[in-house]
Design an enzyme around this catalytic site. Sequence first.
Site, PDB file in Angstrom:
ATOM      1  N   ASP A   1      49.203  45.846  40.508  1.00  0.00           N
ATOM      2  CA  ASP A   1      48.066  45.015  40.127  1.00  0.00           C
ATOM      3  C   ASP A   1      46.801  45.857  39.984  1.00  0.00           C
ATOM      4  OD1 ASP A   1      46.130  43.117  39.753  1.00  0.00           O
ATOM      5  OD2 ASP A   1      46.596  41.955  41.538  1.00  0.00           O
TER       6      ASP A   1
ATOM      7  N   ASP B   1      43.222  43.630  33.913  1.00  0.00           N
ATOM      8  CA  ASP B   1      43.884  43.127  35.109  1.00  0.00           C
ATOM      9  C   ASP B   1      45.347  42.798  34.850  1.00  0.00           C
ATOM     10  OD1 ASP B   1      44.499  41.908  37.504  1.00  0.00           O
ATOM     11  OD2 ASP B   1      43.412  40.068  37.059  1.00  0.00           O
TER      12      ASP B   1
END
Length: 506
Positions: free
Chosen positions: A288, A101
């Site tokens: 992201d 992430d």
Amino acid sequence: MEKKHLCAALLLWAITCSALPASSGDMLRIGLKKHRLDVNSIKAARVAKLQDRYGKHVNGIEKKSSDSDIDIVPLKNYLDAQYYGEIGIGSPPQKFKVIFDTGSSNLWVPSSKCYFSIACWIHSKYKASKSSTYTRDGESCSIRYGTGSISGHFSMDNVQVGDLVVKDQVFIEATREPSITFIVAKFDGILGLGFQEISVGNTTPVWYNMVGQGLVKESVFSFWFNRDANAKEGGELVFGGVDPKHFKGNHTYVPLTQKGYWQFNMGDFLIGNTSTGYCAGGCAAIVDSGTSLLAGPTTIVTQINHAIGAEGIVSMECKTIVSQYGEMIWDLLVSGVRPDQVCSQAGLCFVDGAQHVSSNIRTVVERETEGSSVGEAPLCTACKMAVVWMQNQLKQAGTKEKVLEYVNQLCEKIPSPMGESTIDCNSISSMPDISFTIKDKAFVLTPEQYILKTGEGVATICVSGFAALDVPPPRGPLWILGDVFMGPYHTVFDYGKSQVGFAEAA
């Protein structure tokens, strides 16, 4: 007898080689599995990732009291919305499936001491007593989300990522996972690849230690996501470089504007060949890998909904603006009043310094953002959206009647913050391309790329890959470029040069 032993040895060698990951030079390659898309998971991802993360300050996190130049981690594609891979923690390594992430910076996995959370029962748990390299820390911490929280304590152990072993990595053992998001998740934990500035407890991220311990030759990692629903490979994450087989042409690099997230400035946003006008002067954007969709200001996502025929919700405040104040707003814009002053002159927003406010009612985002003061009333917010829409139509020489009719139609396409925007699958071929401008270059998404499908045949459901997210200044307006964008565009995260790069994915 010697031939028999030789045949047996060759057979054993063949079996052993087939069981090991395939390698090419310095890069490790492992075959991947893929799971089908699920509309409920899209909705869960929309709520859990967007509201929980960017509706808060920074990351919604608070703290309580080699031998190889390049390493490749395989990624599995879960429901075309979650990409995850495997790591090991401890000696011998205990295996966990984690999301890599770039929107967070900590590593956390469930702890064997997590007794009272259902999510822990159905996921792998770290057992400190089983590791010879475990070092106790014990300091407590928590990660807060809008739909729940994760709490636990810090520990230290070796972390294996692909063929690399990061020594003495501080991570979080989660002892409570009450959120339903983690119950339905296919992953066990999260490995953050963001900057230390947003790390809970200011702990050193895994990626920093990879670089610091000399495990990678270059301070670069890159993602390749496979969006093909029928492919066996989910994608690859390459540490220490890029794989030229993953992209076409050259990357377009753009410098980071703020460390913490991988944030940069992007330019205009176009629907078809028409500018929306909203980001013509620049918008902040964050890449992201932990967010499934594309998220941006409601003002733009509403226009996208209208252009692609996506379902939305009717905003009565918006319709009130059109019916009662539409002509006044039009006249003010035509007369040359600055767009950012129109709503205050119409009596819908009151100027307080540099901010427009109309009451002490706080918006959803501001309620979740620590340090916010007053927010906007619905009519003020609706007026600001209408100004953007009208101003853009004025540039296209639209008549007053047509512009007001168009804005009134947009009032029926406001994206629902808690649900998916479904569309007619038969209309995909007639939908417009969507373009992001990055460093004066258009990065185009076709309808086939920004529309997600679930089911087969008559049971097929099509869902827009766009979600609404309003982040107020000074951090916003903000775009979140998640997996829907990173699928078509191979993405390089250049830590050494503080930049990100995009190229057409192969």
